[in-house]
Design a protein around this motif. Structure first.
Motif, PDB file in Angstrom:
ATOM      1  N   GLU A   1     -23.702 -52.369  -3.929  1.00 22.44           N
ATOM      2  CA  GLU A   1     -23.797 -53.515  -3.018  1.00 22.44           C
ATOM      3  C   GLU A   1     -22.458 -54.240  -2.922  1.00 22.44           C
ATOM      4  O   GLU A   1     -22.025 -54.637  -1.845  1.00 22.44           O
TER       5      GLU A   1
ATOM      6  N   PRO B   1     -22.696 -45.115 -10.426  1.00 25.78           N
ATOM      7  CA  PRO B   1     -22.708 -46.564 -10.273  1.00 25.78           C
ATOM      8  C   PRO B   1     -24.109 -47.159 -10.148  1.00 25.78           C
ATOM      9  O   PRO B   1     -25.051 -46.471  -9.723  1.00 25.78           O
TER      10      PRO B   1
ATOM     11  N   PRO C   1     -34.350 -41.410  -1.090  1.00 25.23           N
ATOM     12  CA  PRO C   1     -33.762 -42.587  -1.730  1.00 25.23           C
ATOM     13  C   PRO C   1     -33.503 -43.699  -0.699  1.00 25.23           C
ATOM     14  O   PRO C   1     -33.743 -44.879  -0.968  1.00 25.23           O
ATOM     15  N   LEU C   2     -33.070 -43.318   0.498  1.00 26.92           N
ATOM     16  CA  LEU C   2     -32.760 -44.328   1.527  1.00 26.92           C
ATOM     17  C   LEU C   2     -34.014 -45.120   1.906  1.00 26.92           C
ATOM     18  O   LEU C   2     -33.961 -46.319   2.134  1.00 26.92           O
TER      19      LEU C   2
ATOM     20  N   VAL D   1     -32.200 -43.947  -9.264  1.00 25.76           N
ATOM     21  CA  VAL D   1     -32.770 -44.114  -7.921  1.00 25.76           C
ATOM     22  C   VAL D   1     -33.214 -42.752  -7.377  1.00 25.76           C
ATOM     23  O   VAL D   1     -34.321 -42.582  -6.873  1.00 25.76           O
ATOM     24  N   GLU D   2     -32.328 -41.769  -7.537  1.00 24.11           N
ATOM     25  CA  GLU D   2     -32.596 -40.431  -6.991  1.00 24.11           C
ATOM     26  C   GLU D   2     -33.784 -39.785  -7.703  1.00 24.11           C
ATOM     27  O   GLU D   2     -34.638 -39.161  -7.082  1.00 24.11           O
TER      28      GLU D   2
ATOM     29  N   ARG E   1     -30.950 -63.451   1.071  1.00 27.92           N
ATOM     30  CA  ARG E   1     -31.156 -62.022   1.216  1.00 27.92           C
ATOM     31  C   ARG E   1     -31.475 -61.448  -0.156  1.00 27.92           C
ATOM     32  O   ARG E   1     -30.846 -61.818  -1.156  1.00 27.92           O
ATOM     33  N   MET E   2     -32.440 -60.521  -0.211  1.00 28.50           N
ATOM     34  CA  MET E   2     -32.773 -59.896  -1.479  1.00 28.50           C
ATOM     35  C   MET E   2     -31.629 -59.002  -1.940  1.00 28.50           C
ATOM     36  O   MET E   2     -30.947 -58.374  -1.133  1.00 28.50           O
ATOM     37  N   ARG E   3     -31.428 -58.951  -3.264  1.00 27.41           N
ATOM     38  CA  ARG E   3     -30.474 -57.980  -3.824  1.00 27.41           C
ATOM     39  C   ARG E   3     -31.000 -56.587  -3.518  1.00 27.41           C
ATOM     40  O   ARG E   3     -32.212 -56.357  -3.435  1.00 27.41           O
ATOM     41  N   LEU E   4     -30.085 -55.620  -3.410  1.00 33.09           N
ATOM     42  CA  LEU E   4     -30.473 -54.231  -3.157  1.00 33.09           C
ATOM     43  C   LEU E   4     -31.447 -53.758  -4.249  1.00 33.09           C
ATOM     44  O   LEU E   4     -32.444 -53.098  -3.959  1.00 33.09           O
TER      45      LEU E   4
ATOM     46  N   ASN F   1     -31.019 -53.152 -13.046  1.00 33.31           N
ATOM     47  CA  ASN F   1     -29.933 -52.772 -12.130  1.00 33.31           C
ATOM     48  C   ASN F   1     -29.710 -51.274 -12.260  1.00 33.31           C
ATOM     49  O   ASN F   1     -28.746 -50.821 -12.886  1.00 33.31           O
ATOM     50  N   PRO F   2     -30.638 -50.467 -11.697  1.00 32.08           N
ATOM     51  CA  PRO F   2     -30.608 -49.013 -11.932  1.00 32.08           C
ATOM     52  C   PRO F   2     -29.396 -48.336 -11.317  1.00 32.08           C
ATOM     53  O   PRO F   2     -28.804 -48.833 -10.355  1.00 32.08           O
ATOM     54  N   THR F   3     -29.059 -47.187 -11.880  1.00 33.46           N
ATOM     55  CA  THR F   3     -27.957 -46.385 -11.335  1.00 33.46           C
ATOM     56  C   THR F   3     -28.483 -45.495 -10.208  1.00 33.46           C
ATOM     57  O   THR F   3     -29.698 -45.302 -10.056  1.00 33.46           O
ATOM     58  N   LEU F   4     -27.537 -44.910  -9.475  1.00 30.35           N
ATOM     59  CA  LEU F   4     -27.924 -44.030  -8.355  1.00 30.35           C
ATOM     60  C   LEU F   4     -28.691 -42.808  -8.876  1.00 30.35           C
ATOM     61  O   LEU F   4     -29.601 -42.315  -8.204  1.00 30.35           O
ATOM     62  N   ASP F   5     -28.371 -42.290 -10.048  1.00 31.71           N
ATOM     63  CA  ASP F   5     -29.112 -41.132 -10.586  1.00 31.71           C
ATOM     64  C   ASP F   5     -30.577 -41.517 -10.844  1.00 31.71           C
ATOM     65  O   ASP F   5     -31.486 -40.733 -10.572  1.00 31.71           O
TER      66      ASP F   5
ATOM     67  N   LEU G   1     -34.474 -47.801  -0.442  1.00 30.57           N
ATOM     68  CA  LEU G   1     -33.396 -48.795  -0.472  1.00 30.57           C
ATOM     69  C   LEU G   1     -33.336 -49.622   0.803  1.00 30.57           C
ATOM     70  O   LEU G   1     -32.559 -50.559   0.910  1.00 30.57           O
ATOM     71  N   SER G   2     -34.189 -49.299   1.779  1.00 32.50           N
ATOM     72  CA  SER G   2     -34.071 -50.036   3.052  1.00 32.50           C
ATOM     73  C   SER G   2     -35.063 -51.192   3.107  1.00 32.50           C
ATOM     74  O   SER G   2     -36.153 -51.129   2.530  1.00 32.50           O
TER      75      SER G   2
ATOM     76  N   LEU H   1     -26.700 -48.837   2.841  1.00 30.07           N
ATOM     77  CA  LEU H   1     -27.387 -47.629   3.323  1.00 30.07           C
ATOM     78  C   LEU H   1     -26.412 -46.691   4.024  1.00 30.07           C
ATOM     79  O   LEU H   1     -26.497 -45.471   3.891  1.00 30.07           O
TER      80      LEU H   1
END
Lengths: 75, 75
Positions: free
Chosen positions: A57, A51, B67-68, B56-57, B5-8, B50-54, B71-72, A68
Motif C-alpha cells: 500500500e 512484502p 488474490p485480486l 495472501v496468495e 479509507r480502509m487499509r488494504l 499485516n499478511p505478506t503476499l505469499d 484485495l478489492s 490492485l
C-alpha cells in the motif's frame, strides 16, 4: 514447458519496477520516499522479497497507482 | 466525518471472511488448510494483522478465488 505462473510477489515486483521507470524515479528515490532500504526495494522489484500488504500500500501510494494495479498480471 | 479509507489489510480481512463463509468453511478449517494458526487467521479477518503476499496468495488458493478479488473494495 508450460510457463509456470508467477508468484504474486514477483508480479508485484515487475509492476513496481515498470511504474517507477514510467515515472522516471530512481530506485534510491523510491526507497527513500517509501522509507525502506535500497536493497530491500531492489529485492522487491526482483521478486525475491515477500512484502506485506502495508508495504504494498505504501509503495502504491508513493507511485500514485492503486495497489490492485501493481498486483495484477496486466499491471 | 468522511469515512476513512480502509487499509488494504482490512479490506483483505473482510473479503477473506466473506469468501470463507460463502464456502461454509469454519475459521479452524481455513487455518488448517492454509497451515497457519487459528488466532493468526482470525486476526487477518479482523484486519489486525499485516499478511505478506505469499500468505495472501495461499489463502486465495485455498478459498479458490483470485488474490485480486480478496484485495478489492468490491470483493
Amino acid at each position: 514447458m508450460r510457463h509456470a505462473r508467477m508468484r504474486l510477489a514477483e508480479t508485484f515486483g515487475k509492476n513496481v519496477r515498470k511504474a517507477r521507470l514510467d515515472k522516471g524515479m530512481t530506485l534510491e528515490g523510491l526507497a527513500h520516499e517509501v522509507g525502506l532500504a535500497y536493497s530491500y526495494v531492489g529485492g522487491i522489484e526482483r521478486g525475491s522479497k515477500n512484502p506485506t500488504l502495508d508495504v504494498v500500500e505504501k509503495i502504491a501510494s508513493v507511485l500514485k497507482v492503486s495497489p490492485l494495479h501493481l498486483l495484477s498480471d496486466s499491471g
